[in-house]
Write an enzyme that holds these catalytic residues in place. Structure first.
Site, PDB file in Angstrom:
ATOM      1  N   LEU A 111       6.727 -12.368   6.270  1.00 37.06           N
ATOM      2  CA  LEU A 111       5.495 -12.685   5.540  1.00 37.06           C
ATOM      3  C   LEU A 111       5.536 -12.060   4.161  1.00 37.06           C
ATOM      4  O   LEU A 111       6.106 -10.982   3.986  1.00 37.06           O
ATOM      5  CB  LEU A 111       4.305 -12.049   6.265  1.00 37.06           C
ATOM      6  N   GLU A 142      -6.065 -11.380  11.386  1.00 27.61           N
ATOM      7  CA  GLU A 142      -5.569 -10.693  12.585  1.00 27.61           C
ATOM      8  C   GLU A 142      -4.933  -9.369  12.196  1.00 27.61           C
ATOM      9  O   GLU A 142      -4.447  -9.246  11.071  1.00 27.61           O
ATOM     10  CB  GLU A 142      -4.476 -11.554  13.252  1.00 27.61           C
ATOM     11  N   LYS A 144      -2.086  -6.773  11.675  1.00 23.97           N
ATOM     12  CA  LYS A 144      -0.636  -6.890  11.538  1.00 23.97           C
ATOM     13  C   LYS A 144      -0.036  -5.746  12.351  1.00 23.97           C
ATOM     14  O   LYS A 144      -0.079  -4.579  11.964  1.00 23.97           O
ATOM     15  CB  LYS A 144      -0.237  -6.789  10.063  1.00 23.97           C
ATOM     16  N   ASP A 146       2.297  -3.188  14.242  1.00 21.05           N
ATOM     17  CA  ASP A 146       3.516  -2.500  13.821  1.00 21.05           C
ATOM     18  C   ASP A 146       4.380  -2.240  15.056  1.00 21.05           C
ATOM     19  O   ASP A 146       4.293  -1.195  15.696  1.00 21.05           O
ATOM     20  CB  ASP A 146       3.115  -1.182  13.142  1.00 21.05           C
ATOM     21  N   TYR A 258       0.834 -13.907  19.043  1.00 23.52           N
ATOM     22  CA  TYR A 258       0.010 -14.476  17.981  1.00 23.52           C
ATOM     23  C   TYR A 258       0.483 -15.814  17.445  1.00 23.52           C
ATOM     24  O   TYR A 258      -0.131 -16.362  16.533  1.00 23.52           O
ATOM     25  CB  TYR A 258      -0.131 -13.487  16.817  1.00 23.52           C
ATOM     26  N   LYS A 346      -1.715  -5.537   3.220  1.00 18.21           N
ATOM     27  CA  LYS A 346      -1.322  -4.243   3.778  1.00 18.21           C
ATOM     28  C   LYS A 346      -2.397  -3.175   3.588  1.00 18.21           C
ATOM     29  O   LYS A 346      -3.070  -3.144   2.556  1.00 18.21           O
ATOM     30  CB  LYS A 346      -0.031  -3.773   3.094  1.00 18.21           C
ATOM     31  N   CYS A 440      13.399  35.007  19.158  1.00 15.21           N
ATOM     32  CA  CYS A 440      12.034  34.463  19.212  1.00 15.21           C
ATOM     33  C   CYS A 440      11.189  35.090  18.109  1.00 15.21           C
ATOM     34  O   CYS A 440      11.168  36.318  17.962  1.00 15.21           O
ATOM     35  CB  CYS A 440      11.439  34.753  20.584  1.00 15.21           C
ATOM     36  N   CYS A 443       8.528  37.587  20.044  1.00 13.43           N
ATOM     37  CA  CYS A 443       8.907  38.805  20.764  1.00 13.43           C
ATOM     38  C   CYS A 443      10.271  39.345  20.353  1.00 13.43           C
ATOM     39  O   CYS A 443      10.662  40.435  20.767  1.00 13.43           O
ATOM     40  CB  CYS A 443       8.860  38.569  22.266  1.00 13.43           C
ATOM     41  N   CYS A 458      12.525  30.407  24.462  1.00 13.17           N
ATOM     42  CA  CYS A 458      12.459  31.857  24.591  1.00 13.17           C
ATOM     43  C   CYS A 458      12.234  32.078  26.079  1.00 13.17           C
ATOM     44  O   CYS A 458      11.233  31.616  26.633  1.00 13.17           O
ATOM     45  CB  CYS A 458      11.265  32.415  23.801  1.00 13.17           C
ATOM     46  N   CYS A 463       6.760  37.289  26.639  1.00 14.05           N
ATOM     47  CA  CYS A 463       6.617  36.985  25.219  1.00 14.05           C
ATOM     48  C   CYS A 463       5.142  36.740  24.875  1.00 14.05           C
ATOM     49  O   CYS A 463       4.489  35.912  25.507  1.00 14.05           O
ATOM     50  CB  CYS A 463       7.451  35.747  24.893  1.00 14.05           C
TER      51      CYS A 463
END
Ligand code: IVH
Length: 700
Positions: A111, A142, A144, A146, A258, A346, A440, A443, A458, A463
């Site tokens: 389109l 309608e 569009k 994705d 559609y 869009k 970590c 800790c 970890c 921790c």
């Protein structure tokens, strides 16, 4: 395994009450078997359509399951009646070595885009110059969608081929994968309509993952230590490109259609009628479809949809404005590969670029360490964003994301903003590669990567960052439900050294809480009361609250139903766990390991001493009964039970009976003259049982 005599007992010829020996019965009804199988297929297709397309089921999941099982039993006893379009064959396909290339019956075009209202008007001006009829047209507007474009072929009403868009001339044959998509009709027409199946029909649609399914799917993947998906589109497209349909079947893909690519002469010549026609045939079509008499109205519908794009059930990146008159649209022809008869208006971009200032790391409840982006604040989709997820360390490495990079950032719906990748061309040379931490951040203990997992952990049970997340999870709604204990207060408690594990919550006194900022007597007492009340929680809730990796609400309910008390749960062996339906070897091993760890054994001892040790049948709320954690609503006159008796029956099995239907209601039990509660259940998609359905659930 289902006993075929049960299937036969459901056969119309037999349910009339013949009492004959099984052997005679088998020969006698051979011809009826195929008729019964056919009836079952139609019923299953119809209920599948009510559930997945209309979101309005009229039977419970359990009743649906019975129909499927009966058909499976018939088909396995009589393989000669099996047909490839049977609903039992949705996941029947064998793994392929590669996808075959298939030609499309007509080019699958794209389109032209319009990025603002003036560009839409310019499109209209261009086409009105080509044909006078354009001045009198109306439009369909309608969403569009994705997702991944798919082309679906039906011969005499049977789904025979499904392909990707490919280059528009040829696509890839992904039929076996598409068959696993529940909202895709395997046969048309599906509804009760007295419509004849078209001899041939090729339909175009979009395979998508609904936002709610996407979030749920990622939650599960995260819980299992697996890689999560960046967005619904990637997840849907990745799943449909799997060579093994069993992998596709594990992803919650939906379909919305559609357009007709090829059909019969008698097919509708207006776009809005096409959508109606598709719907009548049993195809799912988007709900947000508008008929506009003039262009300005179409533009304002597009703008209005842009404003509520986050509330749409799926991701959409615009609206498609189409000339309703399909003959005129066809006569207008194409510019390159774009038909002139429609334009994609869009939505404003939700992708922006900004600078990645730093990469931080989070410690999750199960010790998973995840990276996140610290960004130069930027506005995207009307919100200022300064942090975004980076998914996992593999992602950072694969995309070669460096500190100081200009990065592409996307915000879509309620999904947390995420970094798509770096803009490599914008590099100056002083960007710093990110080094995976080896300890970590909370800790300081060394981090580990478990074999076969993308996540970095970890593994220090004490921790503090994990403890905060653990407390938050323990107190959460689906676990011990401690009102007033969220992450902020959990953090305060850990920082003040008030708790070193969740069992310490039960040792807290008012004076402890008063040392925390923002706590006065009333707030402290309320929290203590809320903690106190959790001694009454069910076994399933406690098991979920422990935060064992891979054990969420559903698994916890299965475990509680099986073990019935904490002692038995603690002593569970790998073999016993694997014997429980719904529990695979990985979760079983995680549970055994969890129970074997000394720190966890000590935690459970402390909980037991604190009186948090639910036992099935101990008279506590919910307990580990069959219906533990479930709520029921009764409506109408049941066939043999009074309302009071039905309530007692449900409560005896650990369920709750409430007065009003919500999305959280587990079942509505409906009898004769059921009223608005039944309507509401239908509207919300809450499963509905009659009295015998309730009884069979208990017997099951
Ligand atoms: S109509 C000639 N309608 O958007 C017909 N396309 O950029 C052209 N798409 O890949 C398509 N939602 O598959 C149409 N409601 C919708 C759509 C839609 C999504 C896809 C389409 C194409 C892309 C075009």
């Amino acid at each position: 395994m289902v006993d075929v005599s049960r299937s036969l007992a459901r056969c119309p010829a037999i349910s009339k009450g013949y009492r004959i020996g099984k052997a005679i019965l088998l020969t006698m009804v051979k011809k009826d078997i195929s008729a019964r199988a056919e009836e079952l297929r139609q019923r299953i297709n119809y209920h599948n359509y009510r559930y997945h397309v209309l979101s309005s089921p009229v039977i419970s999941d359990y009743e649906f399951d019975l129909l499927v099982r009966e058909l499976q039993a018939l088909e396995s006893e009589h393989p000669e009646i099996l047909s490839p379009d049977s609903p039992t064959q949705r996941v029947g396909g064998q793994p392929a070595e590669r996808f075959e290339r298939v030609p499309h019956p007509a080019p699958i075009l794209s389109l032209g885009n319009a990025y603002d209202a003036d560009e839409v008007r310019a499109w209209f001006d261009r086409i009105s110059k080509l044909d006078d009829r354009v001045l009198e047209i109306d439009f369909s507007v309608e969403p569009k969608l994705d997702g991944l474009t798919v082309v679906l072929h039906y011969e005499k009403g049977v789904f025979i081929l499904g392909a990707t868009r490919g280059d528009g001339e040829y696509g890839e044959d992904i039929t076996a994968n598409l068959k696993t998509v529940r909202s895709l009709p395997l046969r048309i027409p599906i509804a009760e309509e007295k419509v004849e199946a078209p001899r041939r029909l090729v339909v175009r649609g979009e395979a998508i993952i609904l936002r709610k399914d996407f979030e749920e799917m990622n939650r599960r993947l995260e819980q299992a230590g697996e890689r999560t998906y960046v967005n619904p589109r990637n997840a849907a497209s990745g799943a449909l490109r799997q060579l093994d349909p069993k992998l596709t079947a594990q992803r919650p893909i939906s379909l919305l259609c559609y357009a007709i690519v090829e059909g019969e002469d008698s097919q509708p010549d207006q776009q809005l009628e096409v959508l109606e026609y598709l719907k009548r045939m049993g195809f799912p079509v988007p709900e947000e479809i508008y008929h506009c008499e003039d262009l300005e109205r179409a533009i304002s519908i597009g703008e209005e949809m842009a404003r509520r794009r986050d509330d749409l059930p799926y991701e959409a990146d615009g609206v498609v404005i189409k000339i309703n008159d399909l003959e005129l649209a066809a006569d207008l022809g194409f510019v390159g590969k774009d038909p002139r008869g429609a334009v994609a208006y869009k939505f404003p971009a939700q992708v922006v670029t900004t600078i990645l200032r730093d990469i931080g790391v989070n410690v999750g409840r199960t010790g998973v360490i995840t990276p996140y982006a610290i960004l130069e604040p930027v506005e995207v989709g009307g919100v200022t964003v300064s942090q975004a997820t980076l998914h996992n360390f593999d992602f950072v490495e694969e995309k070669d994301i460096r500190i100081g990079d200009r990065v592409l950032l996307k915000r879509a719906g309620e999904v947390i903003p995420y970094v798509i990748g770096p803009v490599a061309e914008a590099r100056k040379g002083d960007e710093q590669p990110f080094l995976l931490p080896n300890s970590c951040p909370s800790c300081g203990e060394p981090l580990e990567r478990l074999p076969g997992e993308v996540a970095v952990y970890c593994v220090n049970a004490t921790c503090p960052a994990q403890l905060v997340r653990n407390l938050e999870h323990y107190a959460s709604r689906s676990a011990m439900d401690i009102e007033g204990l969220g992450i902020r207060i959990a953090k305060q408690m850990v920082e003040a050294g008030l708790v070193s594990d969740v069992a310490d919550l039960y040792q807290l006194i008012e004076d402890d809480l008063l040392t925390l900022e923002g706590f006065a007597e009333k707030k402290a007492d309320n929290l203590l009361d809320a903690i106190e009340s959790t001694r009454e929680r069910s076994l399933a809730r406690l098991i979920n609250a422990l935060g064992i990796r891979g054990v969420g609400v559903t698994v916890a309910v299965d475990l509680a139903r099986h073990f019935r008390n904490m002692n038995a749960f603690q002593a569970a062996t790998q073999q016993e766990l694997e014997g429980i339906e719904g529990i695979g070897p990985n979760i079983a091993a995680t549970i055994v390991d969890w129970n074997a760890q000394l720190s966890n054994r000590e935690l459970l001892k402390k909980l037991q001493l604190a009186g948090v040790w639910p036992v099935e049948g101990g008279g506590h709320e919910g307990e580990a009964g069959l219906f533990s954690g479930m709520t029921f609503v009764l409506t109408g006159k049941l066939s043999t039970l009074t309302r009071g008796e039905a309530k007692t029956l449900i409560e005896q099995h650990g369920g709750k009976v409430t007065g009003s239907v919500s999305r959280h209601t587990s079942y509505v039990v409906a009898g004769e003259s059921a009223g608005s509660k039944l309507d509401r259940a239908l509207a919300l998609g809450v499963p509905i049982l009659n009295e015998s359905g309730l009884r069979s659930l208990i017997e099951k």
